[in-house]
Enzyme design. Structure first.
Site, PDB file in Angstrom:
ATOM      1  N   ASP A  59       0.868  -1.182   0.000  1.00  0.00           N
ATOM      2  CA  ASP A  59       0.000   0.000   0.000  1.00  0.00           C
ATOM      3  C   ASP A  59       0.903   1.230   0.000  1.00  0.00           C
ATOM      4  OD1 ASP A  59      -3.237   0.369   0.994  1.00  0.00           O
ATOM      5  OD2 ASP A  59      -1.951   2.155   1.006  1.00  0.00           O
ATOM      6  N   ARG A  62     -10.961  -2.251  -9.747  1.00  0.00           N
ATOM      7  CA  ARG A  62     -11.386  -1.496 -10.928  1.00  0.00           C
ATOM      8  C   ARG A  62     -10.772  -2.143 -12.154  1.00  0.00           C
ATOM      9  NH1 ARG A  62     -15.195   0.239  -9.051  1.00  0.00           N
ATOM     10  NH2 ARG A  62     -15.947   2.343  -8.830  1.00  0.00           N
ATOM     11  N   ASP A  92     -14.133  -9.492 -11.570  1.00  0.00           N
ATOM     12  CA  ASP A  92     -15.439  -8.874 -11.314  1.00  0.00           C
ATOM     13  C   ASP A  92     -15.539  -7.511 -11.984  1.00  0.00           C
ATOM     14  OD1 ASP A  92     -18.025  -8.841  -9.978  1.00  0.00           O
ATOM     15  OD2 ASP A  92     -17.178  -7.216  -8.767  1.00  0.00           O
ATOM     16  N   GLU A 108     -15.945  -2.370 -19.319  1.00  0.00           N
ATOM     17  CA  GLU A 108     -17.227  -2.897 -18.842  1.00  0.00           C
ATOM     18  C   GLU A 108     -18.410  -1.956 -19.061  1.00  0.00           C
ATOM     19  OE1 GLU A 108     -16.095  -3.300 -14.640  1.00  0.00           O
ATOM     20  OE2 GLU A 108     -17.541  -1.751 -14.119  1.00  0.00           O
ATOM     21  N   HIS A 165     -19.296  -6.802 -12.197  1.00  0.00           N
ATOM     22  CA  HIS A 165     -19.072  -5.779 -11.152  1.00  0.00           C
ATOM     23  C   HIS A 165     -20.124  -5.925 -10.032  1.00  0.00           C
ATOM     24  CE1 HIS A 165     -17.057  -1.632 -10.646  1.00  0.00           C
ATOM     25  NE2 HIS A 165     -17.421  -2.096  -9.463  1.00  0.00           N
TER      26      HIS A 165
END
Ligand code: NAD
Length: 331
Positions: free
Chosen positions: A176, A236, A260, A265, A297
Protein backbone atom coordinates in the site's frame (compact mmCIF):
# COMPACT_ATOMS: atom_id res chain seq x y z
CA UNK A 1 -42.16 18.76 3.81
CA UNK A 2 -38.79 18.23 2.09
CA UNK A 3 -39.14 16.56 -1.33
CA UNK A 4 -36.42 14.40 -2.91
CA UNK A 5 -36.38 13.03 -6.46
CA UNK A 6 -34.39 9.86 -7.21
CA UNK A 7 -33.45 8.56 -10.67
CA UNK A 8 -31.90 5.23 -11.74
CA UNK A 9 -33.86 3.42 -9.02
CA UNK A 10 -33.87 -0.37 -9.34
CA UNK A 11 -36.79 -2.45 -7.99
CA UNK A 12 -34.55 -3.96 -5.30
CA UNK A 13 -33.95 -0.46 -3.81
CA UNK A 14 -37.60 0.42 -3.31
CA UNK A 15 -38.18 -1.13 0.15
CA UNK A 16 -35.18 0.70 1.60
CA UNK A 17 -36.34 3.99 0.04
CA UNK A 18 -39.91 3.64 1.37
CA UNK A 19 -38.67 2.77 4.87
CA UNK A 20 -36.24 5.71 4.91
CA UNK A 21 -38.97 8.08 3.66
CA UNK A 22 -41.41 7.00 6.40
CA UNK A 23 -38.77 7.18 9.12
CA UNK A 24 -37.54 10.66 8.12
CA UNK A 25 -40.92 12.16 7.18
CA UNK A 26 -39.49 13.18 3.81
CA UNK A 27 -41.34 12.78 0.50
CA UNK A 28 -39.26 10.68 -1.88
CA UNK A 29 -40.32 10.11 -5.49
CA UNK A 30 -38.34 7.77 -7.66
CA UNK A 31 -38.09 6.36 -11.13
CA UNK A 32 -36.01 3.81 -12.97
CA UNK A 33 -34.82 6.06 -15.83
CA UNK A 34 -31.55 7.96 -15.77
CA UNK A 35 -31.65 11.76 -15.60
CA UNK A 36 -31.28 13.25 -19.11
CA UNK A 37 -32.05 16.57 -20.78
CA UNK A 38 -35.30 14.96 -21.99
CA UNK A 39 -36.72 14.31 -18.52
CA UNK A 40 -34.94 16.99 -16.47
CA UNK A 41 -38.19 19.01 -16.14
CA UNK A 42 -39.31 16.35 -13.65
CA UNK A 43 -36.82 17.74 -11.11
CA UNK A 44 -38.71 21.06 -10.91
CA UNK A 45 -40.28 21.58 -7.49
CA UNK A 46 -37.99 19.16 -5.64
CA UNK A 47 -35.48 20.16 -2.96
CA UNK A 48 -33.01 17.31 -3.37
CA UNK A 49 -31.74 14.94 -6.05
CA UNK A 50 -30.15 11.48 -5.92
CA UNK A 51 -28.81 9.50 -8.89
CA UNK A 52 -26.99 6.27 -9.56
CA UNK A 53 -25.60 7.55 -12.83
CA UNK A 54 -23.52 5.30 -15.04
CA UNK A 55 -21.83 6.87 -18.05
CA UNK A 56 -21.32 10.43 -19.34
CA UNK A 57 -23.67 13.38 -18.74
CA UNK A 58 -24.87 16.12 -21.05
CA UNK A 59 -22.89 19.09 -19.58
CA UNK A 60 -25.96 21.34 -19.82
CA UNK A 61 -27.52 19.36 -16.98
CA UNK A 62 -25.63 21.34 -14.34
CA UNK A 63 -26.89 24.80 -15.37
CA UNK A 64 -30.41 23.46 -15.81
CA UNK A 65 -30.44 21.97 -12.30
CA UNK A 66 -29.11 25.24 -10.87
CA UNK A 67 -31.93 27.14 -12.61
CA UNK A 68 -34.42 24.84 -10.78
CA UNK A 69 -32.83 25.74 -7.43
CA UNK A 70 -31.19 22.33 -6.94
CA UNK A 71 -28.16 22.48 -4.61
CA UNK A 72 -26.77 18.95 -4.77
CA UNK A 73 -26.56 15.60 -6.52
CA UNK A 74 -26.21 12.56 -4.24
CA UNK A 75 -24.62 9.81 -6.32
CA UNK A 76 -25.44 6.34 -4.96
CA UNK A 77 -22.05 4.74 -5.61
CA UNK A 78 -18.45 5.16 -4.48
CA UNK A 79 -17.26 6.19 -7.96
CA UNK A 80 -17.92 9.68 -9.33
CA UNK A 81 -15.90 9.75 -12.57
CA UNK A 82 -19.14 10.34 -14.53
CA UNK A 83 -19.41 13.89 -13.12
CA UNK A 84 -17.62 17.04 -14.23
CA UNK A 85 -16.85 18.19 -10.70
CA UNK A 86 -15.66 21.67 -11.68
CA UNK A 87 -18.67 22.31 -13.89
CA UNK A 88 -20.97 21.15 -11.09
CA UNK A 89 -19.21 23.46 -8.63
CA UNK A 90 -19.46 26.36 -11.08
CA UNK A 91 -23.24 25.84 -10.92
CA UNK A 92 -23.29 25.61 -7.10
CA UNK A 93 -23.99 21.88 -7.07
CA UNK A 94 -22.45 19.76 -4.32
CA UNK A 95 -21.71 16.22 -5.53
CA UNK A 96 -21.71 13.55 -2.83
CA UNK A 97 -21.08 9.80 -2.99
CA UNK A 98 -21.48 6.74 -0.76
CA UNK A 99 -17.78 5.92 -0.33
CA UNK A 100 -18.25 2.73 1.67
CA UNK A 101 -21.45 0.69 1.72
CA UNK A 102 -20.42 -2.84 2.57
CA UNK A 103 -16.67 -3.47 2.31
CA UNK A 104 -17.06 -6.96 3.76
CA UNK A 105 -19.38 -7.93 0.88
CA UNK A 106 -16.63 -7.26 -1.68
CA UNK A 107 -13.93 -8.85 0.49
CA UNK A 108 -16.06 -11.99 0.94
CA UNK A 109 -16.56 -12.25 -2.81
CA UNK A 110 -12.82 -11.89 -3.48
CA UNK A 111 -11.99 -14.62 -0.97
CA UNK A 112 -14.80 -16.90 -2.18
CA UNK A 113 -13.64 -16.48 -5.79
CA UNK A 114 -10.04 -17.28 -4.88
CA UNK A 115 -11.06 -20.42 -2.96
CA UNK A 116 -13.21 -21.53 -5.91
CA UNK A 117 -10.01 -21.95 -7.91
CA UNK A 118 -7.73 -23.08 -5.06
CA UNK A 119 -10.04 -26.03 -4.32
CA UNK A 120 -10.47 -26.86 -8.06
CA UNK A 121 -14.25 -26.38 -8.00
CA UNK A 122 -14.64 -25.60 -11.76
CA UNK A 123 -12.76 -28.77 -12.68
CA UNK A 124 -14.69 -30.87 -10.14
CA UNK A 125 -17.99 -29.56 -11.53
CA UNK A 126 -16.86 -30.32 -15.11
CA UNK A 127 -15.76 -33.85 -14.16
CA UNK A 128 -19.08 -34.55 -12.43
CA UNK A 129 -21.01 -33.29 -15.45
CA UNK A 130 -19.00 -35.76 -17.58
CA UNK A 131 -19.75 -38.53 -15.04
CA UNK A 132 -16.00 -38.92 -14.55
CA UNK A 133 -15.62 -39.81 -10.88
CA UNK A 134 -11.90 -40.63 -10.98
CA UNK A 135 -9.43 -39.21 -8.42
CA UNK A 136 -6.33 -38.01 -10.27
CA UNK A 137 -3.53 -35.47 -10.05
CA UNK A 138 -5.23 -32.45 -11.73
CA UNK A 139 -7.89 -32.50 -8.99
CA UNK A 140 -5.48 -32.35 -6.06
CA UNK A 141 -5.79 -29.02 -4.21
CA UNK A 142 -3.40 -27.13 -2.02
CA UNK A 143 -4.77 -26.51 1.48
CA UNK A 144 -5.75 -22.85 1.72
CA UNK A 145 -3.95 -22.49 5.07
CA UNK A 146 -0.60 -23.17 3.39
CA UNK A 147 -0.88 -20.36 0.85
CA UNK A 148 0.65 -16.89 0.72
CA UNK A 149 -1.75 -14.13 -0.27
CA UNK A 150 -0.71 -10.70 -1.57
CA UNK A 151 -3.22 -7.95 -0.92
CA UNK A 152 -2.56 -4.96 -3.18
CA UNK A 153 -4.21 -1.90 -1.63
CA UNK A 154 -4.91 -2.53 2.05
CA UNK A 155 -7.74 -0.05 2.60
CA UNK A 156 -11.34 -0.69 3.67
CA UNK A 157 -11.90 -3.75 1.45
CA UNK A 158 -8.29 -4.94 1.28
CA UNK A 159 -7.94 -5.02 5.07
CA UNK A 160 -11.10 -7.16 5.49
CA UNK A 161 -9.85 -9.49 2.72
CA UNK A 162 -6.52 -9.73 4.57
CA UNK A 163 -8.35 -10.61 7.79
CA UNK A 164 -10.48 -13.27 6.09
CA UNK A 165 -7.47 -14.92 4.40
CA UNK A 166 -5.59 -14.72 7.71
CA UNK A 167 -8.52 -16.49 9.42
CA UNK A 168 -7.97 -19.39 7.00
CA UNK A 169 -4.37 -19.56 8.22
CA UNK A 170 -2.78 -18.00 5.12
CA UNK A 171 0.34 -15.87 5.29
CA UNK A 172 -0.78 -12.40 4.16
CA UNK A 173 1.61 -9.90 2.60
CA UNK A 174 0.50 -6.44 1.56
CA UNK A 175 1.46 -3.46 -0.52
CA UNK A 176 0.00 0.00 0.00
CA UNK A 177 1.28 3.52 -0.65
CA UNK A 178 0.19 4.48 2.87
CA UNK A 179 1.42 3.09 6.19
CA UNK A 180 -1.13 0.87 7.92
CA UNK A 181 0.34 0.27 11.39
CA UNK A 182 -2.95 -1.11 12.82
CA UNK A 183 -2.80 -4.06 10.40
CA UNK A 184 0.80 -5.06 11.01
CA UNK A 185 -0.23 -8.03 13.21
CA UNK A 186 -1.98 -9.72 10.26
CA UNK A 187 -0.24 -8.25 7.18
CA UNK A 188 3.48 -8.36 6.42
CA UNK A 189 3.90 -5.10 4.48
CA UNK A 190 6.37 -4.94 1.58
CA UNK A 191 7.99 -1.82 0.17
CA UNK A 192 7.11 -2.50 -3.45
CA UNK A 193 4.51 -4.25 -5.56
CA UNK A 194 7.23 -6.56 -6.92
CA UNK A 195 8.22 -7.74 -3.42
CA UNK A 196 4.58 -8.25 -2.42
CA UNK A 197 3.72 -10.48 -5.38
CA UNK A 198 7.04 -12.38 -5.64
CA UNK A 199 6.06 -15.30 -3.37
CA UNK A 200 2.28 -15.03 -3.62
CA UNK A 201 0.00 -17.96 -4.45
CA UNK A 202 -3.03 -15.64 -4.52
CA UNK A 203 -2.96 -11.97 -5.58
CA UNK A 204 -6.02 -9.88 -4.73
CA UNK A 205 -6.35 -6.28 -5.96
CA UNK A 206 -8.04 -3.62 -3.82
CA UNK A 207 -6.54 -0.34 -5.07
CA UNK A 208 -8.60 2.52 -6.51
CA UNK A 209 -8.72 3.09 -10.27
CA UNK A 210 -6.66 6.18 -11.14
CA UNK A 211 -3.71 7.39 -13.21
CA UNK A 212 -1.21 5.70 -10.89
CA UNK A 213 -2.94 2.31 -10.88
CA UNK A 214 -3.86 2.23 -14.59
CA UNK A 215 -2.57 -1.13 -15.96
CA UNK A 216 -0.64 -1.73 -12.73
CA UNK A 217 -0.92 -5.38 -13.77
CA UNK A 218 0.60 -5.59 -17.26
CA UNK A 219 2.88 -8.03 -19.09
CA UNK A 220 5.88 -7.09 -16.92
CA UNK A 221 3.95 -7.46 -13.64
CA UNK A 222 2.45 -10.82 -14.61
CA UNK A 223 5.93 -12.07 -15.57
CA UNK A 224 7.06 -11.48 -11.96
CA UNK A 225 4.46 -13.88 -10.53
CA UNK A 226 5.20 -17.46 -9.55
CA UNK A 227 3.63 -20.03 -11.88
CA UNK A 228 0.04 -21.07 -11.09
CA UNK A 229 -1.11 -17.99 -9.19
CA UNK A 230 -4.79 -17.31 -8.49
CA UNK A 231 -5.50 -13.71 -9.50
CA UNK A 232 -8.46 -11.66 -8.21
CA UNK A 233 -9.64 -8.27 -9.44
CA UNK A 234 -12.68 -6.99 -7.57
CA UNK A 235 -11.27 -3.43 -7.65
CA UNK A 236 -11.39 -1.50 -10.93
CA UNK A 237 -11.08 -2.89 -14.45
CA UNK A 238 -8.49 -0.33 -15.51
CA UNK A 239 -5.97 -1.71 -13.02
CA UNK A 240 -5.44 -4.79 -15.22
CA UNK A 241 -4.31 -4.91 -18.85
CA UNK A 242 -6.71 -7.64 -19.91
CA UNK A 243 -4.67 -8.95 -22.85
CA UNK A 244 -1.67 -9.36 -20.52
CA UNK A 245 -3.90 -11.34 -18.12
CA UNK A 246 -5.06 -13.61 -20.96
CA UNK A 247 -1.42 -14.18 -21.94
CA UNK A 248 -0.57 -14.99 -18.32
CA UNK A 249 -3.44 -17.52 -18.21
CA UNK A 250 -2.22 -19.09 -21.47
CA UNK A 251 1.36 -19.34 -20.22
CA UNK A 252 0.33 -20.85 -16.86
CA UNK A 253 1.59 -17.90 -14.80
CA UNK A 254 -2.02 -17.48 -13.71
CA UNK A 255 -3.99 -20.68 -13.04
CA UNK A 256 -7.33 -19.02 -12.32
CA UNK A 257 -8.67 -15.46 -12.38
CA UNK A 258 -11.64 -13.86 -10.68
CA UNK A 259 -12.57 -10.85 -12.82
CA UNK A 260 -15.44 -8.87 -11.31
CA UNK A 261 -14.39 -5.63 -12.98
CA UNK A 262 -13.24 -5.29 -16.58
CA UNK A 263 -11.57 -2.31 -18.24
CA UNK A 264 -14.23 -1.97 -20.98
CA UNK A 265 -17.23 -2.90 -18.84
CA UNK A 266 -19.26 0.36 -19.11
CA UNK A 267 -21.05 -0.62 -22.32
CA UNK A 268 -22.16 -4.02 -21.02
CA UNK A 269 -22.34 -4.39 -17.26
CA UNK A 270 -25.76 -3.84 -15.64
CA UNK A 271 -27.44 -4.43 -19.03
CA UNK A 272 -29.20 -7.52 -20.39
CA UNK A 273 -27.50 -8.78 -23.55
CA UNK A 274 -29.15 -12.21 -23.51
CA UNK A 275 -30.93 -11.36 -26.78
CA UNK A 276 -28.23 -9.09 -28.20
CA UNK A 277 -24.77 -9.71 -29.53
CA UNK A 278 -21.77 -9.02 -27.33
CA UNK A 279 -19.18 -7.67 -29.76
CA UNK A 280 -16.27 -7.33 -27.35
CA UNK A 281 -14.11 -10.36 -28.18
CA UNK A 282 -12.00 -9.94 -25.06
CA UNK A 283 -15.06 -9.93 -22.80
CA UNK A 284 -16.36 -13.02 -24.61
CA UNK A 285 -13.06 -14.79 -24.03
CA UNK A 286 -13.14 -13.95 -20.31
CA UNK A 287 -16.70 -15.30 -20.04
CA UNK A 288 -16.00 -18.50 -21.96
CA UNK A 289 -12.78 -19.62 -20.29
CA UNK A 290 -13.04 -22.22 -17.51
CA UNK A 291 -10.03 -20.69 -15.77
CA UNK A 292 -11.78 -17.30 -15.43
CA UNK A 293 -14.72 -16.51 -13.17
CA UNK A 294 -16.04 -13.34 -14.81
CA UNK A 295 -18.85 -11.34 -13.19
CA UNK A 296 -20.54 -7.98 -13.93
CA UNK A 297 -19.07 -5.78 -11.15
CA UNK A 298 -21.31 -7.50 -8.67
CA UNK A 299 -18.99 -8.31 -5.76
CA UNK A 300 -20.72 -5.70 -3.58
CA UNK A 301 -24.25 -6.92 -4.33
CA UNK A 302 -25.76 -7.95 -1.00
CA UNK A 303 -28.89 -6.77 0.83
CA UNK A 304 -26.69 -4.78 3.19
CA UNK A 305 -24.97 -2.92 0.33
CA UNK A 306 -28.26 -2.17 -1.46
CA UNK A 307 -29.79 -0.71 1.72
CA UNK A 308 -26.67 1.30 2.59
CA UNK A 309 -26.45 2.75 -0.94
CA UNK A 310 -30.09 3.89 -0.98
CA UNK A 311 -29.92 5.30 2.55
CA UNK A 312 -26.48 6.81 1.94
CA UNK A 313 -27.77 8.79 -1.05
CA UNK A 314 -30.77 10.05 0.89
CA UNK A 315 -28.78 10.89 4.05
CA UNK A 316 -26.22 12.89 2.03
CA UNK A 317 -29.06 14.75 0.31
CA UNK A 318 -30.52 15.74 3.69
CA UNK A 319 -27.11 16.71 5.06
CA UNK A 320 -26.57 19.20 2.22
CA UNK A 321 -30.11 20.56 2.48
CA UNK A 322 -29.80 21.03 6.27
CA UNK A 323 -26.17 22.20 6.60
CA UNK A 324 -25.06 23.38 3.14
CA UNK A 325 -22.27 20.79 3.09
CA UNK A 326 -21.67 17.04 3.48
CA UNK A 327 -18.95 14.73 4.77
CA UNK A 328 -19.18 12.71 1.56
CA UNK A 329 -18.74 15.76 -0.71
CA UNK A 330 -16.31 15.20 -3.60
CA UNK A 331 -16.20 18.67 -5.24
P1 NAD B 1 -9.91 2.44 0.03
O1 NAD B 1 -9.63 3.84 -0.42
O2 NAD B 1 -10.42 2.22 1.40
O3 NAD B 1 -8.57 1.55 -0.12
C1 NAD B 1 -7.71 1.65 -1.22
C2 NAD B 1 -6.29 1.42 -0.70
O4 NAD B 1 -5.41 1.44 -1.82
C3 NAD B 1 -5.82 2.55 0.24
O5 NAD B 1 -5.27 1.98 1.42
C4 NAD B 1 -4.77 3.28 -0.58
O6 NAD B 1 -3.72 3.84 0.22
C5 NAD B 1 -4.26 2.19 -1.47
N1 NAD B 1 -3.64 2.68 -2.70
C6 NAD B 1 -4.00 3.73 -3.47
N2 NAD B 1 -3.20 3.84 -4.54
C7 NAD B 1 -2.30 2.83 -4.45
C8 NAD B 1 -1.22 2.41 -5.26
N3 NAD B 1 -0.88 3.07 -6.38
N4 NAD B 1 -0.50 1.34 -4.86
C9 NAD B 1 -0.82 0.68 -3.71
N5 NAD B 1 -1.84 1.03 -2.91
C10 NAD B 1 -2.57 2.08 -3.27
O7 NAD B 1 -10.88 1.81 -1.07
P2 NAD B 1 -11.88 0.59 -0.87
O8 NAD B 1 -13.20 1.09 -0.44
O9 NAD B 1 -11.20 -0.48 -0.08
O10 NAD B 1 -12.04 0.12 -2.40
C11 NAD B 1 -11.03 -0.64 -3.02
C12 NAD B 1 -11.40 -0.92 -4.48
O11 NAD B 1 -12.62 -1.67 -4.56
C13 NAD B 1 -11.65 0.36 -5.32
O12 NAD B 1 -11.09 0.19 -6.59
C14 NAD B 1 -13.15 0.37 -5.44
O13 NAD B 1 -13.57 1.09 -6.59
C15 NAD B 1 -13.45 -1.10 -5.56
N6 NAD B 1 -14.85 -1.49 -5.31
C16 NAD B 1 -15.34 -2.55 -6.01
C17 NAD B 1 -16.65 -2.97 -5.83
C18 NAD B 1 -17.20 -4.18 -6.54
O14 NAD B 1 -18.40 -4.47 -6.43
N7 NAD B 1 -16.40 -4.91 -7.29
C19 NAD B 1 -17.49 -2.26 -4.95
C20 NAD B 1 -16.95 -1.19 -4.24
C21 NAD B 1 -15.62 -0.81 -4.40
Amino acid sequence: MVRIKMFDVAPYEIDAIKNWSAEHQVEVDYESNPLTMDNIEQVKGYDGLSLSHNGPFNPEIYSKLESYGIKQIAQRSAGFDMYDLEEAKAHNLIITTVPSYSPSSIAEYAVTGALYFVRQLPLIKQRMENHNFVWDAPLISRPVKDLTVAIIGVGRIGSISAQLFSNFGCKVVGYDIENKPKLENIVEFKDSLEEAIAQADIVSLHVPGNKETYHMFNQATFNQLKDGVIFVNCARGMVVETQALLDALNSGKVAGAVIDTYENEAQYFRRDFSNKEVQDETLLELIERNDVLASPHIAFFTHEAVKNLAEGGLNSTMEVLETGDAQTRVN
